[in-house]
Design a protein around this motif. Structure first.
Motif, PDB file in Angstrom:
ATOM      1  N   GLY A 131       0.788  -1.225   0.000  1.00 56.28           N
ATOM      2  CA  GLY A 131       0.000   0.000   0.000  1.00 56.28           C
ATOM      3  C   GLY A 131       0.819   1.273   0.000  1.00 56.28           C
ATOM      4  N   ASN A 132       2.150   1.166  -0.051  1.00 55.50           N
ATOM      5  CA  ASN A 132       2.956   2.383  -0.067  1.00 55.50           C
ATOM      6  C   ASN A 132       2.736   3.136  -1.382  1.00 55.50           C
ATOM      7  OD1 ASN A 132       5.670   2.612  -1.843  1.00 55.50           O
ATOM      8  ND2 ASN A 132       5.210   0.431  -1.485  1.00 55.50           N
ATOM      9  N   LYS A 133       3.048   4.435  -1.380  1.00 57.52           N
ATOM     10  CA  LYS A 133       2.738   5.294  -2.517  1.00 57.52           C
ATOM     11  C   LYS A 133       3.951   5.660  -3.371  1.00 57.52           C
ATOM     12  CE  LYS A 133      -1.158   7.484  -0.149  1.00 57.52           C
ATOM     13  NZ  LYS A 133      -1.769   8.768   0.302  1.00 57.52           N
ATOM     14  N   VAL A 134       5.132   5.106  -3.071  1.00 54.72           N
ATOM     15  CA  VAL A 134       6.322   5.651  -3.727  1.00 54.72           C
ATOM     16  C   VAL A 134       7.064   4.697  -4.646  1.00 54.72           C
ATOM     17  CG1 VAL A 134       6.658   7.427  -1.982  1.00 54.72           C
ATOM     18  CG2 VAL A 134       7.752   5.185  -1.683  1.00 54.72           C
ATOM     19  N   THR A 135       7.004   3.368  -4.410  1.00 56.37           N
ATOM     20  CA  THR A 135       7.793   2.447  -5.220  1.00 56.37           C
ATOM     21  C   THR A 135       7.231   1.036  -5.181  1.00 56.37           C
ATOM     22  OG1 THR A 135      10.007   1.495  -5.561  1.00 56.37           O
ATOM     23  CG2 THR A 135       9.382   1.993  -3.305  1.00 56.37           C
ATOM     24  N   HIS A 136       7.551   0.240  -6.211  1.00 54.56           N
ATOM     25  CA  HIS A 136       7.211  -1.177  -6.227  1.00 54.56           C
ATOM     26  C   HIS A 136       8.340  -2.043  -5.682  1.00 54.56           C
ATOM     27  CE1 HIS A 136       4.462   0.434  -9.385  1.00 54.56           C
ATOM     28  NE2 HIS A 136       3.649  -0.501  -8.932  1.00 54.56           N
ATOM     29  N   ASP A 137       9.459  -1.413  -5.294  1.00 54.15           N
ATOM     30  CA  ASP A 137      10.644  -2.149  -4.855  1.00 54.15           C
ATOM     31  C   ASP A 137      10.767  -2.072  -3.335  1.00 54.15           C
ATOM     32  OD1 ASP A 137      13.597  -2.475  -4.153  1.00 54.15           O
ATOM     33  OD2 ASP A 137      13.620  -3.013  -6.275  1.00 54.15           O
ATOM     34  N   GLU A 138      10.578  -3.207  -2.658  1.00 58.46           N
ATOM     35  CA  GLU A 138      10.574  -3.169  -1.190  1.00 58.46           C
ATOM     36  C   GLU A 138      11.955  -2.859  -0.619  1.00 58.46           C
ATOM     37  OE1 GLU A 138       8.902  -5.510   2.741  1.00 58.46           O
ATOM     38  OE2 GLU A 138       8.814  -6.510   0.781  1.00 58.46           O
ATOM     39  N   ARG A 139      13.010  -3.387  -1.220  1.00 62.87           N
ATOM     40  CA  ARG A 139      14.352  -3.106  -0.691  1.00 62.87           C
ATOM     41  C   ARG A 139      14.641  -1.605  -0.725  1.00 62.87           C
ATOM     42  NH1 ARG A 139      19.661  -2.485  -2.471  1.00 62.87           N
ATOM     43  NH2 ARG A 139      18.971  -2.507  -4.647  1.00 62.87           N
TER      44      ARG A 139
ATOM     45  N   HIS B 195       8.882  15.185 -22.904  1.00 67.53           N
ATOM     46  CA  HIS B 195       8.078  14.562 -21.849  1.00 67.53           C
ATOM     47  C   HIS B 195       7.981  13.059 -22.083  1.00 67.53           C
ATOM     48  CE1 HIS B 195       3.904  14.270 -19.692  1.00 67.53           C
ATOM     49  NE2 HIS B 195       4.885  13.880 -18.916  1.00 67.53           N
ATOM     50  N   ILE B 196       8.279  12.269 -21.030  1.00 66.74           N
ATOM     51  CA  ILE B 196       8.168  10.810 -21.081  1.00 66.74           C
ATOM     52  C   ILE B 196       7.330  10.347 -19.889  1.00 66.74           C
ATOM     53  CG2 ILE B 196       9.413   8.613 -21.001  1.00 66.74           C
ATOM     54  CD1 ILE B 196      11.825  10.041 -22.172  1.00 66.74           C
ATOM     55  N   VAL B 197       6.422   9.418 -20.138  1.00 65.33           N
ATOM     56  CA  VAL B 197       5.582   8.861 -19.079  1.00 65.33           C
ATOM     57  C   VAL B 197       5.975   7.402 -18.843  1.00 65.33           C
ATOM     58  CG1 VAL B 197       3.234   8.297 -18.344  1.00 65.33           C
ATOM     59  CG2 VAL B 197       3.665  10.387 -19.667  1.00 65.33           C
ATOM     60  N   TYR B 198       6.225   7.053 -17.565  1.00 69.59           N
ATOM     61  CA  TYR B 198       6.461   5.662 -17.168  1.00 69.59           C
ATOM     62  C   TYR B 198       5.157   5.155 -16.566  1.00 69.59           C
ATOM     63  CZ  TYR B 198      11.302   7.119 -17.704  1.00 69.59           C
ATOM     64  OH  TYR B 198      12.473   7.619 -18.205  1.00 69.59           O
ATOM     65  N   ALA B 199       4.369   4.490 -17.389  1.00 71.27           N
ATOM     66  CA  ALA B 199       3.011   4.116 -16.978  1.00 71.27           C
ATOM     67  C   ALA B 199       2.992   3.219 -15.746  1.00 71.27           C
ATOM     68  CB  ALA B 199       2.290   3.429 -18.141  1.00 71.27           C
ATOM     69  N   ASP B 200       4.046   2.436 -15.546  1.00 70.89           N
ATOM     70  CA  ASP B 200       4.070   1.461 -14.456  1.00 70.89           C
ATOM     71  C   ASP B 200       4.850   1.927 -13.235  1.00 70.89           C
ATOM     72  OD1 ASP B 200       6.381   1.469 -15.948  1.00 70.89           O
ATOM     73  OD2 ASP B 200       6.653  -0.707 -15.939  1.00 70.89           O
ATOM     74  N   ALA B 201       5.253   3.176 -13.189  1.00 66.17           N
ATOM     75  CA  ALA B 201       6.089   3.673 -12.088  1.00 66.17           C
ATOM     76  C   ALA B 201       5.275   4.433 -11.049  1.00 66.17           C
ATOM     77  CB  ALA B 201       7.190   4.565 -12.626  1.00 66.17           C
ATOM     78  N   ARG B 202       5.677   4.272  -9.802  1.00 65.26           N
ATOM     79  CA  ARG B 202       5.161   5.117  -8.733  1.00 65.26           C
ATOM     80  C   ARG B 202       6.067   6.344  -8.579  1.00 65.26           C
ATOM     81  NH1 ARG B 202       3.522   0.266  -4.484  1.00 65.26           N
ATOM     82  NH2 ARG B 202       1.699  -0.454  -5.661  1.00 65.26           N
ATOM     83  N   HIS B 203       5.823   7.120  -7.549  1.00 66.17           N
ATOM     84  CA  HIS B 203       6.386   8.463  -7.436  1.00 66.17           C
ATOM     85  C   HIS B 203       7.908   8.519  -7.510  1.00 66.17           C
ATOM     86  CE1 HIS B 203       6.600  12.648  -6.351  1.00 66.17           C
ATOM     87  NE2 HIS B 203       7.208  12.403  -5.210  1.00 66.17           N
ATOM     88  N   GLU B 204       8.606   7.626  -6.814  1.00 64.11           N
ATOM     89  CA  GLU B 204      10.070   7.681  -6.756  1.00 64.11           C
ATOM     90  C   GLU B 204      10.657   6.827  -7.883  1.00 64.11           C
ATOM     91  OE1 GLU B 204      11.649   6.901  -2.870  1.00 64.11           O
ATOM     92  OE2 GLU B 204      10.378   8.412  -1.919  1.00 64.11           O
ATOM     93  N   ILE B 205      10.754   7.401  -9.054  1.00 65.59           N
ATOM     94  CA  ILE B 205      11.196   6.656 -10.238  1.00 65.59           C
ATOM     95  C   ILE B 205      12.608   6.115 -10.044  1.00 65.59           C
ATOM     96  CG2 ILE B 205      11.610   6.782 -12.725  1.00 65.59           C
ATOM     97  CD1 ILE B 205       9.567   9.096 -12.803  1.00 65.59           C
ATOM     98  N   MET B 206      13.484   6.898  -9.425  1.00 67.50           N
ATOM     99  CA  MET B 206      14.870   6.460  -9.221  1.00 67.50           C
ATOM    100  C   MET B 206      15.004   5.366  -8.176  1.00 67.50           C
ATOM    101  SD  MET B 206      17.185   9.925  -9.614  1.00 67.50           S
ATOM    102  CE  MET B 206      15.996  11.177  -9.123  1.00 67.50           C
ATOM    103  N   MET B 207      13.939   5.116  -7.412  1.00 67.76           N
ATOM    104  CA  MET B 207      13.935   4.077  -6.393  1.00 67.76           C
ATOM    105  C   MET B 207      13.011   2.925  -6.768  1.00 67.76           C
ATOM    106  SD  MET B 207      16.066   5.224  -4.130  1.00 67.76           S
ATOM    107  CE  MET B 207      16.942   6.808  -4.075  1.00 67.76           C
ATOM    108  N   GLU B 208      12.686   2.836  -8.045  1.00 60.76           N
ATOM    109  CA  GLU B 208      11.752   1.814  -8.512  1.00 60.76           C
ATOM    110  C   GLU B 208      12.464   0.475  -8.754  1.00 60.76           C
ATOM    111  OE1 GLU B 208       9.006   0.656  -8.963  1.00 60.76           O
ATOM    112  OE2 GLU B 208       7.468   2.213  -8.934  1.00 60.76           O
ATOM    113  N   ILE B 209      11.674  -0.511  -9.220  1.00 61.21           N
ATOM    114  CA  ILE B 209      12.226  -1.824  -9.547  1.00 61.21           C
ATOM    115  C   ILE B 209      13.192  -1.705 -10.725  1.00 61.21           C
ATOM    116  CG2 ILE B 209      10.282  -3.129  -8.614  1.00 61.21           C
ATOM    117  CD1 ILE B 209       9.143  -3.286 -11.439  1.00 61.21           C
ATOM    118  N   ASP B 210      14.065  -2.690 -10.864  1.00 61.33           N
ATOM    119  CA  ASP B 210      15.143  -2.619 -11.852  1.00 61.33           C
ATOM    120  C   ASP B 210      14.680  -2.367 -13.288  1.00 61.33           C
ATOM    121  OD1 ASP B 210      17.005  -2.925  -9.858  1.00 61.33           O
ATOM    122  OD2 ASP B 210      17.353  -5.064 -10.223  1.00 61.33           O
TER     123      ASP B 210
END
Length: 352
Positions: A231-239, A315-330
């Motif tokens: 339920g977090n709002k910033v990333t899909h990557d738990e680590r 402008h580029i959209v990452y449809a599958d990214a949450r707020h912290e793009i630099m902290m997202e999954i690989d």
């Protein structure tokens, strides 16, 4: 902290500078480097080559770090501008090493009121600002006192969220009088999600210090208890989601809770400034605007409008990214770095 007091004495109207050279992973609790480094990032973490404090025109001390390029001739410099509640160490575990590997020097500063920069209130956990002009002045002090005199050119800003908001404000206000040659806007804060509801609440709260310095409804000091990944709002990557709490545990001085009423009041006022006709049009610096399609904190729809008003912006959209793009999954981060590599190849090409 005697070094901070000396910085205050110099800070009458002119930004002053203090530098602290300390060995990696052996910082004193009173210094500008972290007390310790979390185990989760220790294998990739790169300590700054230089930490220090720049003193703003009002005497506040702002912590910065400098990472020199890892090759004889630097490709240029990255000015890293973080988001609300963040701190430069969070990016030293993975992002900064990636930038160093690309041949850049890196310059980063903690915004006033967070990280190891001076806090606004006696309660250090409250995320507060008196007005966004203060952030603008602090950025100018860092640029003038540290970045402009020494950073290898070209200087490209890499920003996240509030850092992107401040880059847009700076570029529009300076109208070309800046050392920044190009900028990358990662999920820039152009409008908050549910901003209309927040504005309605703020209308009911008198703009006085006793009110503005309170936590906003639902905000509180940082607590590990109840901080679930689901339920977090910033990333899909738990680590990577755990980076913040790991750093707070390693160095409690970094800890910060939620925003105050005043921070949100000033944020909405600054968002209105961005929306003023003719304002963003003054920011002619080449920009790359990156939207997180699953952003639950920023209203990404306003990025489309911002893009249409910025004279030199892709402008580029990452449809599958949450707020912290630099902290997202690989996989998302791989696309992110491919996109910024293409942008940097045009505006900060590799040197032969």
């Amino acid at each position: 902290m005697p070094r901070l007091e000396r910085g205050r004495a110099q800070g009458a109207g002119v930004a002053s500078l203090m530098e602290i050279d300390e060995p990696p992973l052996a910082f004193s609790a009173s210094g500008a480097g972290p007390v310790d480094v979390p185990a989760v990032v220790r294998s990739t973490y790169v300590a700054a080559d230089r930490y220090g404090f720049v003193t703003a025109v009002d005497g506040a001390t702002l912590r910065f770090g400098v990472w020199h390029a890892r090759q004889p001739v630097a490709r240029g410099s990255i000015l890293l501008l973080t988001g609300r509640g963040e701190f430069i160490d969070k990016y030293a575990g993975e992002v900064i090493p990636e930038l160093l590997a690309r041949g850049f020097a890196v310059y980063a500063m903690d915004w006033r009121g967070q990280g190891l920069s001076e806090r606004q209130l006696e309660d250090r956990q409250k995320g507060h600002i008196d007005r966004y002009d203060t952030y603008l002045c602090d950025l100018k002090a860092f640029l003038a006192g540290v970045v402009a005199p020494e950073a290898p050119r070209p200087i490209v800003a890499l920003t996240h969220s509030m850092g992107g908001h401040m880059l847009l404000r700076h570029l529009a206000e300076q109208a070309g009088d800046t050392p920044i040659a190009a900028g990358i806007l990662g999920a820039p804060m152009t409008c908050l999600r549910h901003e209309a509801i927040i504005a309605t609440i703020l209308v009911l709260l008198p703009p006085v210090a006793a009110i503005d310095q309170r936590y906003f409804y639902g905000s509180a000091p940082f607590r590990l208890i109840g901080r679930e990944f689901t339920g977090n709002k910033v990333t899909h990557d738990e680590r990577r989601y755990r980076f913040t709490e790991a750093w707070f545990d390693a160095d409690s001085r970094l800890a910060l809770g939620g925003p105050t009423v005043g921070w949100l009041r000033q944020t909405l006022r600054s968002n209105k400034v961005l929306a003023e006709p003719g304002y963003l049009e003054r920011a002619r610096t080449p920009l790359l605007l990156l939207t997180a399609g699953q952003d639950l904190l920023i209203d990404g729809r306003t990025h489309v409008t911002a893009r249409s008003r910025l004279p030199n912006c892709r402008h580029i959209v990452y449809a599958d990214a949450r707020h912290e793009i630099m902290m997202e999954i690989d996989p998302i981060r791989a696309r992110f770095f491919a996109d910024i590599d293409a942008f940097l190849a045009r505006h900060a090409p590799a040197r032969s």
